[in-house]
Write an enzyme that holds these catalytic residues in place. Sequence first.
Site, PDB file in Angstrom:
ATOM      1  N   HIS A 159      71.131  30.836  14.859  1.00 56.70           N
ATOM      2  CA  HIS A 159      70.229  31.137  15.827  1.00 56.70           C
ATOM      3  C   HIS A 159      70.686  32.205  16.814  1.00 56.70           C
ATOM      4  CE1 HIS A 159      66.598  28.906  14.612  1.00 56.70           C
ATOM      5  NE2 HIS A 159      67.484  27.931  14.380  1.00 56.70           N
ATOM      6  N   ASP A 200      70.494  36.409   6.940  1.00 58.28           N
ATOM      7  CA  ASP A 200      70.269  36.227   5.324  1.00 58.28           C
ATOM      8  C   ASP A 200      70.328  37.118   4.566  1.00 58.28           C
ATOM      9  OD1 ASP A 200      69.922  33.931   6.666  1.00 58.28           O
ATOM     10  OD2 ASP A 200      67.487  33.600   6.289  1.00 58.28           O
TER      11      ASP A 200
HETATM   12  C1  GLA Z   1      66.765  31.750   9.303  1.00 51.75           C
HETATM   13  C2  GLA Z   1      66.629  33.331   9.745  1.00 51.75           C
HETATM   14  C3  GLA Z   1      67.924  33.883  10.105  1.00 51.75           C
HETATM   15  C4  GLA Z   1      68.516  33.221  11.146  1.00 51.75           C
HETATM   16  C5  GLA Z   1      68.750  31.580  10.881  1.00 51.75           C
HETATM   17  C6  GLA Z   1      69.182  30.829  12.014  1.00 51.75           C
HETATM   18  O1  GLA Z   1      67.599  31.458   8.382  1.00 51.75           O
HETATM   19  O2  GLA Z   1      66.159  33.839   8.322  1.00 51.75           O
HETATM   20  O3  GLA Z   1      67.657  35.317  10.512  1.00 51.75           O
HETATM   21  O4  GLA Z   1      67.786  33.434  12.484  1.00 51.75           O
HETATM   22  O5  GLA Z   1      67.439  31.162  10.659  1.00 51.75           O
HETATM   23  O6  GLA Z   1      70.687  31.043  12.263  1.00 51.75           O
END
Ligand code: GLA
Length: 361
Positions: free
Chosen positions: A18, A154
């Site tokens: 986050h 991600d």
């Molecule tokens: C999800 C979102 C990412 C990131 C994570 C928390 O995976 O896709 O962009 O914010 O949560 O770290």
Amino acid sequence: MRDVHADAPGRVNLIGEHTDYHDGFVMPCAVPQRTRAVLRRRDDTRVVARSREMEGAPFEYELGRERQTQTWGDYVQGVTWVLAGEGFRIGGFELDLESDVPVGSGLSSSAALEVSTLRAIRAAFQLELSDVALARAAQRAEVEFVGAPVGIMDQMASSLAGEREALFLDTRTLAFERIPLPSTLELAVIDSGVAHQHAGGDYVTRRRESEKAAHALGVERLRDVGIERLPEVEALPPLLSRRARHVVTENARVLEARTALLEGDLVQFGRLLSASHASLRDDYEVSIEPVDLLVALADAQPGVFGARMTGGGFGGAAIALVSHDHAEGVEGAVRATFAAGGHREPEIRATEPSAGAERVS
Ligand code: GLA
């Protein structure tokens, strides 16, 4: 016309949770599970996509007529919609997808789908798209078309990370560094079995709360609040204070984790992971009780350097960093104790950073 084959992995995040939508630091690595795409060009402008995991008729549409459907087809449509918006010219195609990245486990099946599809399109239509630009396009597809306001971690991980290395990433500049994981380390991914959902409520709520905290501190993004400003953070109203404290301390932890990994200090690296979990549980409040239990069980085993939830939270998986020679014992103990507490036996996927071998049990 010949088939084009492409694939892309899911990811786990080692630390830096986050923080990406606050322009902060993250450190994901790829998992062995991947999404594979086979693409064949058509002579018209129609897209016909099939997914082995999603039953039912193929997902079909005309390029230029992308419309949200709230199905997996939106990830494919999002990608062609973004490419058109960025001025890339492509034709219609048949797309066959198959994936062993579990959905809803926090291993980013959506990024693997977007990145594998984009890689197949890039190869088939000879698009000039760097791996970083491809990750950005994948993120735009998810944010602007699918409607999930995620950060870029991600997609960058799926596009650029390897399995046996941590991808240290500055999400503001997208500068990255690949840091090998020691060969003695095993990364256990322990699935709680509780599925999460991102486009929906809780992730968005946390994001809004932390943005509010940023504004209260006079910045757009919490990346710009250093650890030296913690007294100001503590003085915010309690909820905003907790949200900001997580992001500010988490960014500091990622930087420390990078140093620890570069120095081969796994004890310190593991400590930072466990501290990250406590902060996500208590300050950011994105963990759930079964995942807390998995983390506590793993952390208590001999040979475990650290454990934490991974991904957006509200379900999904935990990771544990385990010394290779203790791995089997740890997995057995976690599985048995978790199940004895009335939970479903967790699935544990263990990757050995040295060999890249994969065990699924
Ligand atoms: C999800 C979102 C990412 C990131 C994570 C928390 O995976 O896709 O962009 O914010 O949560 O770290």
